[in-house]
Motif scaffolding. Structure first.
Motif, PDB file in Angstrom:
ATOM      1  N   LYS A   1     -24.471  20.401 -29.782  1.00 47.27           N
ATOM      2  CA  LYS A   1     -23.346  20.376 -28.838  1.00 47.27           C
ATOM      3  C   LYS A   1     -22.793  18.963 -28.681  1.00 47.27           C
ATOM      4  O   LYS A   1     -21.569  18.771 -28.617  1.00 47.27           O
ATOM      5  N   LEU A   2     -23.689  17.991 -28.610  1.00 53.55           N
ATOM      6  CA  LEU A   2     -23.241  16.610 -28.473  1.00 53.55           C
ATOM      7  C   LEU A   2     -22.532  16.139 -29.734  1.00 53.55           C
ATOM      8  O   LEU A   2     -21.561  15.375 -29.650  1.00 53.55           O
ATOM      9  N   GLN A   3     -22.987  16.574 -30.893  1.00 54.38           N
ATOM     10  CA  GLN A   3     -22.306  16.216 -32.141  1.00 54.38           C
ATOM     11  C   GLN A   3     -20.875  16.735 -32.127  1.00 54.38           C
ATOM     12  O   GLN A   3     -19.930  15.991 -32.417  1.00 54.38           O
ATOM     13  N   ALA A   4     -20.708  18.014 -31.770  1.00 54.62           N
ATOM     14  CA  ALA A   4     -19.362  18.592 -31.709  1.00 54.62           C
ATOM     15  C   ALA A   4     -18.515  17.883 -30.665  1.00 54.62           C
ATOM     16  O   ALA A   4     -17.319  17.633 -30.878  1.00 54.62           O
ATOM     17  N   GLY A   5     -19.136  17.540 -29.524  1.00 53.37           N
ATOM     18  CA  GLY A   5     -18.394  16.857 -28.464  1.00 53.37           C
ATOM     19  C   GLY A   5     -17.941  15.468 -28.867  1.00 53.37           C
ATOM     20  O   GLY A   5     -16.815  15.061 -28.568  1.00 53.37           O
ATOM     21  N   LEU A   6     -18.794  14.731 -29.559  1.00 52.22           N
ATOM     22  CA  LEU A   6     -18.435  13.382 -30.003  1.00 52.22           C
ATOM     23  C   LEU A   6     -17.328  13.418 -31.048  1.00 52.22           C
ATOM     24  O   LEU A   6     -16.403  12.596 -31.020  1.00 52.22           O
ATOM     25  N   VAL A   7     -17.412  14.369 -31.976  1.00 51.49           N
ATOM     26  CA  VAL A   7     -16.361  14.490 -32.995  1.00 51.49           C
ATOM     27  C   VAL A   7     -15.037  14.835 -32.331  1.00 51.49           C
ATOM     28  O   VAL A   7     -13.989  14.264 -32.648  1.00 51.49           O
ATOM     29  N   SER A   8     -15.071  15.781 -31.382  1.00 52.76           N
ATOM     30  CA  SER A   8     -13.851  16.151 -30.663  1.00 52.76           C
ATOM     31  C   SER A   8     -13.295  14.970 -29.879  1.00 52.76           C
ATOM     32  O   SER A   8     -12.074  14.754 -29.835  1.00 52.76           O
ATOM     33  N   PHE A   9     -14.176  14.184 -29.265  1.00 55.84           N
ATOM     34  CA  PHE A   9     -13.738  13.013 -28.496  1.00 55.84           C
ATOM     35  C   PHE A   9     -13.057  11.987 -29.398  1.00 55.84           C
ATOM     36  O   PHE A   9     -12.010  11.424 -29.041  1.00 55.84           O
ATOM     37  N   LEU A  10     -13.609  11.735 -30.571  1.00 54.19           N
ATOM     38  CA  LEU A  10     -13.014  10.768 -31.487  1.00 54.19           C
ATOM     39  C   LEU A  10     -11.685  11.265 -32.041  1.00 54.19           C
ATOM     40  O   LEU A  10     -10.808  10.475 -32.381  1.00 54.19           O
ATOM     41  N   GLU A  11     -11.535  12.592 -32.139  1.00 51.38           N
ATOM     42  CA  GLU A  11     -10.297  13.155 -32.676  1.00 51.38           C
ATOM     43  C   GLU A  11      -9.207  13.284 -31.625  1.00 51.38           C
ATOM     44  O   GLU A  11      -8.043  12.990 -31.887  1.00 51.38           O
ATOM     45  N   GLU A  12      -9.594  13.739 -30.431  1.00 52.33           N
ATOM     46  CA  GLU A  12      -8.591  14.073 -29.414  1.00 52.33           C
ATOM     47  C   GLU A  12      -8.891  13.433 -28.066  1.00 52.33           C
ATOM     48  O   GLU A  12      -8.462  13.922 -27.029  1.00 52.33           O
ATOM     49  N   GLY A  13      -9.644  12.344 -28.093  1.00 49.20           N
ATOM     50  CA  GLY A  13     -10.051  11.718 -26.838  1.00 49.20           C
ATOM     51  C   GLY A  13      -8.940  11.002 -26.098  1.00 49.20           C
ATOM     52  O   GLY A  13      -9.107  10.653 -24.939  1.00 49.20           O
ATOM     53  N   ASN A  14      -7.830  10.751 -26.757  1.00 50.56           N
ATOM     54  CA  ASN A  14      -6.696  10.130 -26.068  1.00 50.56           C
ATOM     55  C   ASN A  14      -5.393  10.743 -26.573  1.00 50.56           C
ATOM     56  O   ASN A  14      -5.382  11.569 -27.491  1.00 50.56           O
TER      57      ASN A  14
ATOM     58  N   TYR B   1     -15.358  13.761 -21.059  1.00 47.31           N
ATOM     59  CA  TYR B   1     -14.807  13.212 -22.296  1.00 47.31           C
ATOM     60  C   TYR B   1     -15.331  13.935 -23.536  1.00 47.31           C
ATOM     61  O   TYR B   1     -14.606  14.069 -24.529  1.00 47.31           O
ATOM     62  N   LEU B   2     -16.572  14.410 -23.482  1.00 50.11           N
ATOM     63  CA  LEU B   2     -17.142  15.089 -24.649  1.00 50.11           C
ATOM     64  C   LEU B   2     -16.914  16.603 -24.610  1.00 50.11           C
ATOM     65  O   LEU B   2     -17.309  17.302 -25.539  1.00 50.11           O
ATOM     66  N   SER B   3     -16.327  17.087 -23.520  1.00 49.59           N
ATOM     67  CA  SER B   3     -16.049  18.525 -23.372  1.00 49.59           C
ATOM     68  C   SER B   3     -17.324  19.358 -23.465  1.00 49.59           C
ATOM     69  O   SER B   3     -17.374  20.385 -24.148  1.00 49.59           O
ATOM     70  N   VAL B   4     -18.389  18.903 -22.784  1.00 52.43           N
ATOM     71  CA  VAL B   4     -19.644  19.641 -22.716  1.00 52.43           C
ATOM     72  C   VAL B   4     -20.028  19.792 -21.243  1.00 52.43           C
ATOM     73  O   VAL B   4     -19.439  19.157 -20.365  1.00 52.43           O
ATOM     74  N   ASP B   5     -21.004  20.666 -20.968  1.00 55.36           N
ATOM     75  CA  ASP B   5     -21.457  20.826 -19.590  1.00 55.36           C
ATOM     76  C   ASP B   5     -22.274  19.601 -19.157  1.00 55.36           C
ATOM     77  O   ASP B   5     -22.774  18.847 -19.996  1.00 55.36           O
ATOM     78  N   LYS B   6     -22.422  19.444 -17.860  1.00 56.04           N
ATOM     79  CA  LYS B   6     -23.079  18.249 -17.332  1.00 56.04           C
ATOM     80  C   LYS B   6     -24.542  18.176 -17.756  1.00 56.04           C
ATOM     81  O   LYS B   6     -25.068  17.087 -18.007  1.00 56.04           O
ATOM     82  N   HIS B   7     -25.219  19.328 -17.835  1.00 54.58           N
ATOM     83  CA  HIS B   7     -26.624  19.308 -18.256  1.00 54.58           C
ATOM     84  C   HIS B   7     -26.763  18.760 -19.670  1.00 54.58           C
ATOM     85  O   HIS B   7     -27.647  17.941 -19.949  1.00 54.58           O
ATOM     86  N   THR B   8     -25.893  19.215 -20.572  1.00 55.58           N
ATOM     87  CA  THR B   8     -25.925  18.708 -21.945  1.00 55.58           C
ATOM     88  C   THR B   8     -25.628  17.222 -21.976  1.00 55.58           C
ATOM     89  O   THR B   8     -26.286  16.455 -22.692  1.00 55.58           O
TER      90      THR B   8
END
Length: 286
Positions: free
Chosen positions: A152-165, A103-110
């Motif tokens: 990376k998590l900041q970018a992933g969360l913003v992307s999720f809120l914008e394009e998560g659905n 959902y956050l479009s990041v790797d599993k380690h992150t």
């Protein structure tokens, strides 16, 4: 005579009360110190137990970092964003980092470094309880085990809120299309006005007073379109419905400092000692 007697007794009553309160306080302190001396080992044990409890709570936190970033938005309402962040936090609490990474479009380690994510409004209330419909920015707070993963998590969360659905993705695509269509229209208008301005400059059109006024209007309108075009290009370069206005660039340790741990342990141990000495120990003797 009664009034005179009452007037004389009032100061004596006040002095008696003060003396009684003073002696009661001294007696209470004496008993307290006596109880501490006679149960000193118990006091040390209570402090050790309290320190142990706080340490068990603090050890996992000592390897965690917290950070926050503020975002502005021009779509939906804060509660919707809060609900979506709450669902990500549920996945984190369950340890389902594969879904978090997806959902956050990041790797599993992150994704696995994330320990909590919460949305708060400006006054610190949970976004899930915020029913306001204004456009005041809100704050996203995260806790991680690796501070290097914060950006990376900041970018992933913003992307999720914008394009998560599908709704968010469609809204963003539609916004870009509208900007492109308007830019195309403005470019056509600017080309037409450039042609008219060349005719005026070359003298191909007779210049009466009214025509001079028309030429001035053309130049003014052309300048307005030019500024609007610049604004649209700026929006096209940042087409997202969410913009970060305060990055999460500073990470703070989540755990308590050692001195705070010691103070909390002593206070907690002393409270535990009072309960044990006054209630638990007498109850066990009976």
């Amino acid at each position: 005579m009664k009034n005179s007697s009452n007037t004389i007794m009032a100061p004596d009553t006040g002095r008696n009360f003060g003396a009684s309160f003073y002696h009661s306080t001294i007696e209470l302190l004496r008993k307290g110190f006596s109880a501490v001396r006679s149960n000193f080992i118990l006091l040390l044990c209570c402090i050790a137990v309290a320190l142990g409890i706080f340490s068990l709570y603090n050890i996992p936190k000592s390897n965690q970092f917290k950070a926050s970033f503020t975002v502005a938005y021009d779509d939906l309402v804060r509660k919707i964003y809060g609900d979506r962040l709450y669902k990500i936090n549920l996945l984190v609490n369950r340890g389902d980092f594969e879904k978090v990474a997806y959902y956050l479009s990041v790797d599993k380690h992150t994704a696995s470094t994330l320990r909590s994510v919460k949305g708060k409004n400006i006054v610190g209330e949970d976004l899930t309880d915020d029913m306001n419909t204004d456009r005041i920015p809100f704050v996203i707070k995260i806790e991680v085990t690796d501070s290097a993963a914060i950006s990376k998590l900041q970018a992933g969360l913003v992307s999720f809120l914008e394009e998560g659905n599908a709704y968010s993705a469609t809204t963003k695509a539609l916004k870009i299309k509208e900007i492109n269509d308007e830019l195309q229209f403005i470019d056509e208008q600017l080309r037409m006005m450039d042609s008219l301005k060349r005719k005026f400059n070359d003298g191909a059109v007779a210049t009466t007073n009214n025509q001079n006024s028309s030429a001035t209007n053309i130049y003014d309108f052309s300048y307005e379109l030019y500024n609007k075009r610049k604004d649209l290009l700026r929006k096209k370069s940042m087409p997202g419905t969410i913009q970060v206005i305060d990055d999460a660039i500073v990470a703070q340790a989540s755990g308590f400092p050692m001195i705070v741990m010691v103070i909390l342990g002593v206070i907690g141990g002393f409270l535990l000692f009072i309960v044990t000495a006054l209630f638990i120990k007498p109850a066990l003797k009976r």
